[in-house]
Design a protein around this motif. Structure first.
Motif, PDB file in Angstrom:
ATOM      1  N   TYR A 148       0.805  -1.231   0.000  1.00 30.08           N
ATOM      2  CA  TYR A 148       0.000   0.000   0.000  1.00 30.08           C
ATOM      3  C   TYR A 148       0.832   1.273   0.000  1.00 30.08           C
ATOM      4  O   TYR A 148       0.557   2.225  -0.716  1.00 30.08           O
ATOM      5  CB  TYR A 148      -0.928  -0.001   1.217  1.00 30.08           C
ATOM      6  CG  TYR A 148      -2.200   0.783   1.014  1.00 30.08           C
ATOM      7  CD1 TYR A 148      -3.257   0.234   0.300  1.00 30.08           C
ATOM      8  CD2 TYR A 148      -2.341   2.063   1.519  1.00 30.08           C
ATOM      9  CE1 TYR A 148      -4.428   0.938   0.102  1.00 30.08           C
ATOM     10  CE2 TYR A 148      -3.509   2.777   1.329  1.00 30.08           C
ATOM     11  CZ  TYR A 148      -4.550   2.210   0.618  1.00 30.08           C
ATOM     12  OH  TYR A 148      -5.703   2.920   0.420  1.00 30.08           O
ATOM     13  N   GLY A 149       1.870   1.262   0.822  1.00 32.26           N
ATOM     14  CA  GLY A 149       2.692   2.463   0.968  1.00 32.26           C
ATOM     15  C   GLY A 149       3.314   2.895  -0.343  1.00 32.26           C
ATOM     16  O   GLY A 149       3.447   4.087  -0.620  1.00 32.26           O
ATOM     17  N   SER A 150       3.680   1.918  -1.161  1.00 35.03           N
ATOM     18  CA  SER A 150       4.400   2.303  -2.384  1.00 35.03           C
ATOM     19  C   SER A 150       3.502   2.494  -3.590  1.00 35.03           C
ATOM     20  O   SER A 150       3.892   3.166  -4.539  1.00 35.03           O
ATOM     21  CB  SER A 150       5.483   1.267  -2.693  1.00 35.03           C
ATOM     22  OG  SER A 150       4.929  -0.014  -2.685  1.00 35.03           O
TER      23      SER A 150
ATOM     24  N   PRO B 215      -3.705   9.432  -1.006  1.00 30.51           N
ATOM     25  CA  PRO B 215      -4.292   8.579   0.039  1.00 30.51           C
ATOM     26  C   PRO B 215      -5.811   8.507  -0.093  1.00 30.51           C
ATOM     27  O   PRO B 215      -6.451   9.450  -0.555  1.00 30.51           O
ATOM     28  CB  PRO B 215      -3.895   9.271   1.340  1.00 30.51           C
ATOM     29  CG  PRO B 215      -3.489  10.645   0.965  1.00 30.51           C
ATOM     30  CD  PRO B 215      -3.128  10.660  -0.480  1.00 30.51           C
TER      31      PRO B 215
ATOM     32  N   CYS C 206      -0.953   0.485   9.272  1.00 38.54           N
ATOM     33  CA  CYS C 206      -1.674   1.525   8.553  1.00 38.54           C
ATOM     34  C   CYS C 206      -2.002   1.127   7.113  1.00 38.54           C
ATOM     35  O   CYS C 206      -2.913   1.671   6.495  1.00 38.54           O
ATOM     36  CB  CYS C 206      -0.738   2.723   8.558  1.00 38.54           C
ATOM     37  SG  CYS C 206      -1.495   4.263   8.280  1.00 38.54           S
ATOM     38  N   GLN C 207      -1.259   0.172   6.593  1.00 41.31           N
ATOM     39  CA  GLN C 207      -1.468  -0.250   5.197  1.00 41.31           C
ATOM     40  C   GLN C 207      -2.743  -1.074   5.022  1.00 41.31           C
ATOM     41  O   GLN C 207      -3.115  -1.413   3.907  1.00 41.31           O
ATOM     42  CB  GLN C 207      -0.255  -1.032   4.697  1.00 41.31           C
ATOM     43  CG  GLN C 207       0.996  -0.207   4.772  1.00 41.31           C
ATOM     44  CD  GLN C 207       2.185  -0.810   4.047  1.00 41.31           C
ATOM     45  OE1 GLN C 207       3.178  -0.129   3.909  1.00 41.31           O
ATOM     46  NE2 GLN C 207       2.102  -2.051   3.611  1.00 41.31           N
TER      47      GLN C 207
ATOM     48  N   ASP D  55      -4.642   4.001  13.454  1.00 37.87           N
ATOM     49  CA  ASP D  55      -3.235   3.600  13.519  1.00 37.87           C
ATOM     50  C   ASP D  55      -2.740   3.730  14.959  1.00 37.87           C
ATOM     51  O   ASP D  55      -2.525   4.838  15.453  1.00 37.87           O
ATOM     52  CB  ASP D  55      -2.425   4.497  12.564  1.00 37.87           C
ATOM     53  CG  ASP D  55      -0.971   4.065  12.472  1.00 37.87           C
ATOM     54  OD1 ASP D  55      -0.564   3.170  13.248  1.00 37.87           O
ATOM     55  OD2 ASP D  55      -0.246   4.626  11.636  1.00 37.87           O
TER      56      ASP D  55
ATOM     57  N   PHE E  58       9.987   3.333   3.942  1.00 41.39           N
ATOM     58  CA  PHE E  58       8.850   3.900   3.221  1.00 41.39           C
ATOM     59  C   PHE E  58       7.508   3.604   3.899  1.00 41.39           C
ATOM     60  O   PHE E  58       6.459   3.911   3.353  1.00 41.39           O
ATOM     61  CB  PHE E  58       8.816   3.374   1.774  1.00 41.39           C
ATOM     62  CG  PHE E  58      10.034   3.756   0.981  1.00 41.39           C
ATOM     63  CD1 PHE E  58      10.427   5.082   0.916  1.00 41.39           C
ATOM     64  CD2 PHE E  58      10.788   2.808   0.309  1.00 41.39           C
ATOM     65  CE1 PHE E  58      11.552   5.471   0.194  1.00 41.39           C
ATOM     66  CE2 PHE E  58      11.912   3.173  -0.416  1.00 41.39           C
ATOM     67  CZ  PHE E  58      12.303   4.512  -0.475  1.00 41.39           C
ATOM     68  N   TYR E  59       7.539   2.982   5.067  1.00 36.90           N
ATOM     69  CA  TYR E  59       6.272   2.663   5.752  1.00 36.90           C
ATOM     70  C   TYR E  59       5.501   3.957   6.039  1.00 36.90           C
ATOM     71  O   TYR E  59       6.078   4.942   6.493  1.00 36.90           O
ATOM     72  CB  TYR E  59       6.553   1.883   7.056  1.00 36.90           C
ATOM     73  CG  TYR E  59       5.298   1.584   7.834  1.00 36.90           C
ATOM     74  CD1 TYR E  59       4.221   0.933   7.223  1.00 36.90           C
ATOM     75  CD2 TYR E  59       5.160   1.978   9.173  1.00 36.90           C
ATOM     76  CE1 TYR E  59       3.052   0.683   7.933  1.00 36.90           C
ATOM     77  CE2 TYR E  59       3.993   1.718   9.880  1.00 36.90           C
ATOM     78  CZ  TYR E  59       2.939   1.077   9.255  1.00 36.90           C
ATOM     79  OH  TYR E  59       1.784   0.833   9.944  1.00 36.90           O
ATOM     80  N   ILE E  60       4.160   3.901   5.804  1.00 40.40           N
ATOM     81  CA  ILE E  60       3.366   5.134   5.882  1.00 40.40           C
ATOM     82  C   ILE E  60       2.727   5.375   7.253  1.00 40.40           C
ATOM     83  O   ILE E  60       2.127   6.421   7.481  1.00 40.40           O
ATOM     84  CB  ILE E  60       2.246   5.141   4.804  1.00 40.40           C
ATOM     85  CG1 ILE E  60       1.337   3.900   4.952  1.00 40.40           C
ATOM     86  CG2 ILE E  60       2.851   5.220   3.401  1.00 40.40           C
ATOM     87  CD1 ILE E  60       0.106   3.924   4.054  1.00 40.40           C
TER      88      ILE E  60
ATOM     89  N   ARG F  17       5.553   4.730  13.372  1.00 35.12           N
ATOM     90  CA  ARG F  17       6.687   3.816  13.518  1.00 35.12           C
ATOM     91  C   ARG F  17       6.883   3.493  15.002  1.00 35.12           C
ATOM     92  O   ARG F  17       7.805   3.966  15.655  1.00 35.12           O
ATOM     93  CB  ARG F  17       7.934   4.478  12.938  1.00 35.12           C
ATOM     94  CG  ARG F  17       8.964   3.515  12.413  1.00 35.12           C
ATOM     95  CD  ARG F  17      10.016   4.303  11.674  1.00 35.12           C
ATOM     96  NE  ARG F  17       9.464   4.868  10.460  1.00 35.12           N
ATOM     97  CZ  ARG F  17       9.428   4.215   9.294  1.00 35.12           C
ATOM     98  NH1 ARG F  17       9.910   3.005   9.199  1.00 35.12           N
ATOM     99  NH2 ARG F  17       8.906   4.779   8.227  1.00 35.12           N
TER     100      ARG F  17
END
Ligand code: NDP
Ligand code: PYR
Ligand code: MG
Length: 645
Positions: free
Chosen positions: A204-206, A211, A255-256, A285, A298-300, A303
C-alpha cells in the motif's frame, strides 16, 4: 472538491464575480442570492439559495454540525440524510446542475470524480461547462467507456496493475468505476477485493499517489472529532474501520490495512447500492508489531509498536463517541480485520450503545450458515443432522459456530448448550477440549467439550467424524490430501469450506478438494477459484465470503433506520441468501448463487433484515414500507450519468 477557502468559494459562486455555466458570460458582482439546483433534488423542489448553502457549510465546518437546516431534502434510503450528489435519483431525462459547494465547471469539473463524465460529456455540456479544448473531440457513451475500460484492464498481466487501474478510475470518474464494477462483478471482484486487495495492502505504501479514506492515529488523540470534520462528506451512513492488526490471513499490516475499508465500502456501493458519498473508510493507527514494516523506511504509518490496554481503549472510545456525535445514532460502524483479542471486546462493548457490526465474526457467520442451509438440498436432512469441525477458533470460526448453534437451537427447540455440542474446533494447540478450559480465551470456552486431547486435524476428523469441515485458520495448505481423504472416507458428500483469505492462505484449492475427494466434495472458498474439470465433469466452486452479506445487511439497516444489530437479523440475512440459490445452481454443485445477481440478492437480504428490524422494534423509519424488496431496490444507488443543464 469542496472548497475550504472562503474567498475562492465565494468567487466560484459568483458572490464576487462568477462565470455563469449556462451562458458562459461573466457575471459581475452577482449578489448573494444566486440560485443553484443541487443534484438529487428535482428541478422544482430542489431550488436552493447558494448563499444559504455557503453560509451553512462554512458554519458546519466551523462548528462541526452536520445539519444543513435550510436545505430541502428528498426522503431517501439515507434515513433523513440529504442526497447531495443525486445518488438516489437516476433518470437521464431530468436535467440537473453539477455542484460541489460551487457549480463545478471546466478543469475542476473534469477532476471532480463525483461529476466527471470524461468523454461522455455531450456537445452542449462541453459548451455550458467550459470544457471545450479540455477534452478530445469524440463524445463517447457510458457503455462505450465501460467497454474501453474493460479492454484496458484486460491488457494488464498482473492483478495488482488491474487493481491500480481500478483505484485510479475510482478517483477519476466514480460513476464509471461503479458501472464497470456492477456490470463485470465476477471479473472485477477478485481485483478490488480478495485476493488482490491483500497484495495491495502489503504494498500500500508504495502504490498510492493519493491517500484514500481517513487515517486516525495516536497523534490525533483528543482531536478525533476535528479529524472527522476534515472528511469532505458530512452525511455518513456507513463506516468501515480497521486497526490493521489482522488483515485477511496476512497478519499485522498496520496503517497499510486501509485497502480493506476502501475495498469493503466500494462493495457496499456496487453490491448493496449504498451511496458512495455516505461511505467512510477509516484506519485507526495505533502502531504495528510488524518488524518488516517498522524497519521499512517507506512505511506510511506510525513507527512504533502497537498501543495496548488503556491507551488503545481510550483512543477507540474517543473514536466511537466522536462518530456518534458527528453522524448520529444511525451510522453503521463495521469493524473489520481487528485481531481477535480486541474484536470480541469491541463488539460486546459497543453493541449496546452503537449500531455496530463485526464483519469477520457476524458477516462470515451469516454467509456460511446460508451455504450450509442451502447445502441441505444437496445432501438431504437438516442442519441438526450434522457434526461440524473447524480448523481455526478465532473470530470467523467461533462466530460461525455460534450462529450455527443458534439456528439449530431455533429449528429444534434444543437449548444452545446442547446444540453447541455438535460443533468442535481445533486451534493452534489442537482440539479444544474441556481439560484446556482454564487457559482458553473467553470466546473459545463454550466449545470446550469433553474429549481426550488431540493435536492433529486429521486425528480429530477420525475421532469426531464430522460431516462438515470448515477452515478459518488463516493458514494455507492445511487441508492436506490426508485431511480431505479422511473427510471423503467418512462422508458420501463431504462439505469442505476453505474460508481463509487471500488465495495464498486458502486451506486447500478447489482442484485439491475435488480431486482428493474423487469429485464428491461440496466445496466453497473465501477467495475465488476457477472451475475444475475432474474425470470429464466440470465442478464450479462457490465463494463463501461475507461480501454476500454485509452490503445487503447494511442496506437493510439503513433503510429501516435500525439503531442496533441483532442476531436475528444475521439469521434473516442467511435465510434470504440461502433462498437465492436456484435449482440451476444446485445442479452445478453450488451452495451460493453467482455474484452476477448480487444486487437482486442484496435487495432480498436488505428486505429481510429490515423486516426483522421492524419486528424487533429496532427500526426508526416509519411507517414500514409495504413491499420491502421493491423499496430496497428503489433505494439503491445507480451509477447512471446525470444530464447537466
Ligand atoms: N471467507 C470469509 O468471508 C472470511 C474469511 N476469513 C479468513 O479467516 C481467517 C481467520 O480469520 P479470523 O478468524 O478473524 O482470525 P483469528 O486470528 O481470530 O483466528 C485464527 C484461528 O486460527 C488458529 N490457527 C492459527 N494457525 C493455526 C494452525 N496452524 N492450526 C490450527 N489452527 C490455527 C488460531 O489459533 P490460536 O487461537 O491458538 O492462535 C485461531 O484460533 C483469515 O484468513 C481470514 O481472511 C475471515 C473472515 C471472513
Ligand atoms: C473476507 C474477510 O472479511 C476476511 O478475510 O477478513
Ligand atoms: Mg475481514
Amino acid at each position: 472538491m469542496i472548497s475550504l477557502n472562503r474567498s475562492s468559494f465565494l468567487n466560484k459562486t459568483g458572490i464576487s464575480g462568477f462565470r455563469s455555466p449556462s451562458s458562459g458570460a461573466a457575471l459581475r458582482r452577482r449578489p448573494a442570492s444566486v440560485r443553484v439546483v443541487a443534484l438529487g433534488t428535482n428541478g422544482r423542489a430542489g431550488e436552493r439559495n447558494a448563499a444559504v448553502l455557503v453560509e451553512n457549510r462554512l458554519k458546519e465546518m466551523r462548528e462541526g454540525s452536520s445539519a444543513i437546516a435550510d436545505v430541502e431534502s428528498k426522503p431517501t434510503v439515507g434515513g433523513e440524510v440529504q442526497d447531495e450528489y443525486g445518488h438516489d435519483a437516476s433518470t437521464e431525462e431530468e436535467f440537473v446542475t453539477p455542484w460541489c459547494l460551487s457549480v463545478a465547471s471546466g478543469y475542476s469539473l473534469l477532476r471532480d470524480p463525483h461529476h466527471n463524465k470524461g468523454l461522455a460529456f455531450n456537445e452542449k455540456e462541453r459548451d455550458a461547462h467550459f470544457l471545450r479544448g479540455l477534452l478530445p473531440p469524440t463524445v463517447a457513451s457510458h457503455e462505450l467507456q465501460v467497454k474501453k475500460m474493460m479492454h484496458n484492464i484486460r491488457q494488464y498481466q498482473l492483478p495488482l496493475q488491474k487493481y491500480m487501474a481500478m483505484m485510479d478510475l475510482q478517483e477519476r470518474n466514480e460513476r464509471l468505476f461503479y458501472k464497470l464494477l456492477i456490470e463485470n462483478v465476477e471479473e472485477l471482484l477478485p481485483i478490488v477485493y480478495t485476493p488482490t486487495v491483500g497484495e495491495a495492502c502489503q504494498k500500500y505504501g508504495s502504490i498510492f499517489m493519493r491517500p484514500q479514506g481517513l487515517f486516525i492515529s495516536l497523534k490525533e488523540k483528543g482531536k478525533i472529532r476535528e479529524v472527522l470534520r476534515n472528511w469532505p462528506e458530512k452525511n455518513i451512513q456507513v463506516i468501515v474501520v480497521t486497526d490493521g492488526e489482522r488483515i485477511l490471513g496476512l497478519g499485522d499490516l498496520g496503517c497499510q490495512g486501509m485497502g480493506i475499508p476502501v475495498g469493503k465500502l466500494s462493495l457496499y456501493t456496487a453490491l448493496g447500492g449504498v451511496r458512495p458519498s455516505s461511505c467512510l473508510p477509516i484506519t485507526i493507527d495505533v502502531g504495528t508489531n510488524n518488524e518488516t514494516l517498522l524497519n521499512d523506511e517507506f512505511y506510511i504509518g506510525l513507527r512504533q509498536r502497537r498501543a495496548t490496554g488503556q491507551e488503545y481503549a481510550e483512543l477507540l472510545d474517543e473514536f466511537m463517541t466522536a462518530v456518534k456525535q458527528n453522524y448520529g445514532e444511525k451510522v453503521l460502524i463495521q469493524f473489520e480485520d481487528f485481531a481477535n483479542h480486541n474484536a470480541f471486546d469491541l463488539l460486546a462493548k459497543y453493541g449496546t450503545t452503537h449500531l455496530v457490526f463485526n464483519d469477520d465474526i457476524q458477516g462470515t457467520a451469516s454467509v456460511v450458515l446460508a451455504g450450509l442451509v442451502a447445502a441441505q438440498n444437496l445432501v438431504g436432512g437438516t442442519l441438526a443432522d450434522h457434526r461440524f469441525l473447524f480448523l481455526g477458533a478465532g473470530e470467523a470460526g467461533t462466530g460461525i459456530a455460534e450462529l450455527i448453534a443458534l439456528e439449530i437451537s431455533k429449528q429444534t427447540n434444543a437449548p444452545l448448550e446442547e446444540t453447541r455440542k455438535k460443533i468442535w474446533l481445533v486451534d493452534s494447540k489442537g482440539l479444544i477440549v474441556s481439560s484446556r478450559k482454564e487457559s482458553l480465551q473467553h470466546f473459545k470456552k463454550p466449545w470446550a467439550h469433553e474429549h481426550e486431547p488431540i493435536n492433529e486435524l486429521v486425528d480429530a476428523i477420525k475421532a469426531i467424524k464430522p460431516t462438515v469441515l470448515i477452515g478459518t485458520s488463516g493458514v494455507g495448505r492445511t487441508f492436506t490430501k490426508e485431511v480431505v481423504e479422511a473427510m471423503a472416507s467418512i462422508n458420501e458428500k463431504p462439505i469442505i469450506l476453505a474460508l481463509s483469505n487471500p488465495t495464498s492462505q486458502s486451506e486447500c484449492t478447489a482442484k485439491e478438494a475435488y480431486t482428493w475427494s474423487q469429485g464428491r466434495a461440496i466445496f466453497a472458498s473465501g477467495s475465488p477459484f476457477p472451475p475444475v474439470e475432474y474425470e470429464g465433469k466440470l465442478f464450479v466452486p462457490g465463494q463463501a465470503n461475507n461480501a454476500y452479506i454485509f452490503p445487503g445487511l447494511g442496506l437493510g439497516l439503513i433503510m429501516s433506520g435500525a439503531i442496533r444489530v441483532h442476531d436475528d437479523m444475521l439469521l434473516a440475512a442467511s435465510e434470504a441468501l440461502a433462498e437465492q440459490v436456484s435449482e440451476e445452481n444446485f445442479a452445478k454443485g453450488l451452495i451460493f448463487p453467482p455474484f452476477t445477481n448480487i444486487r437482486k440478492i442484496s435487495a432480498h437480504i436488505a428486505a429481510k433484515v429490515a423486516a426483522k428490524a421492524y419486528e424487533l422494534g429496532l427500526a426508526t423509519r416509519l411507517p414500514q414500507p409495504k413491499d420491502l424488496v421493491t423499496h430496497a431496490e428503489s433505494c439503491m444507488y445507480s451509477p447512471v450519468y446525470r444530464s447537466y443543464r
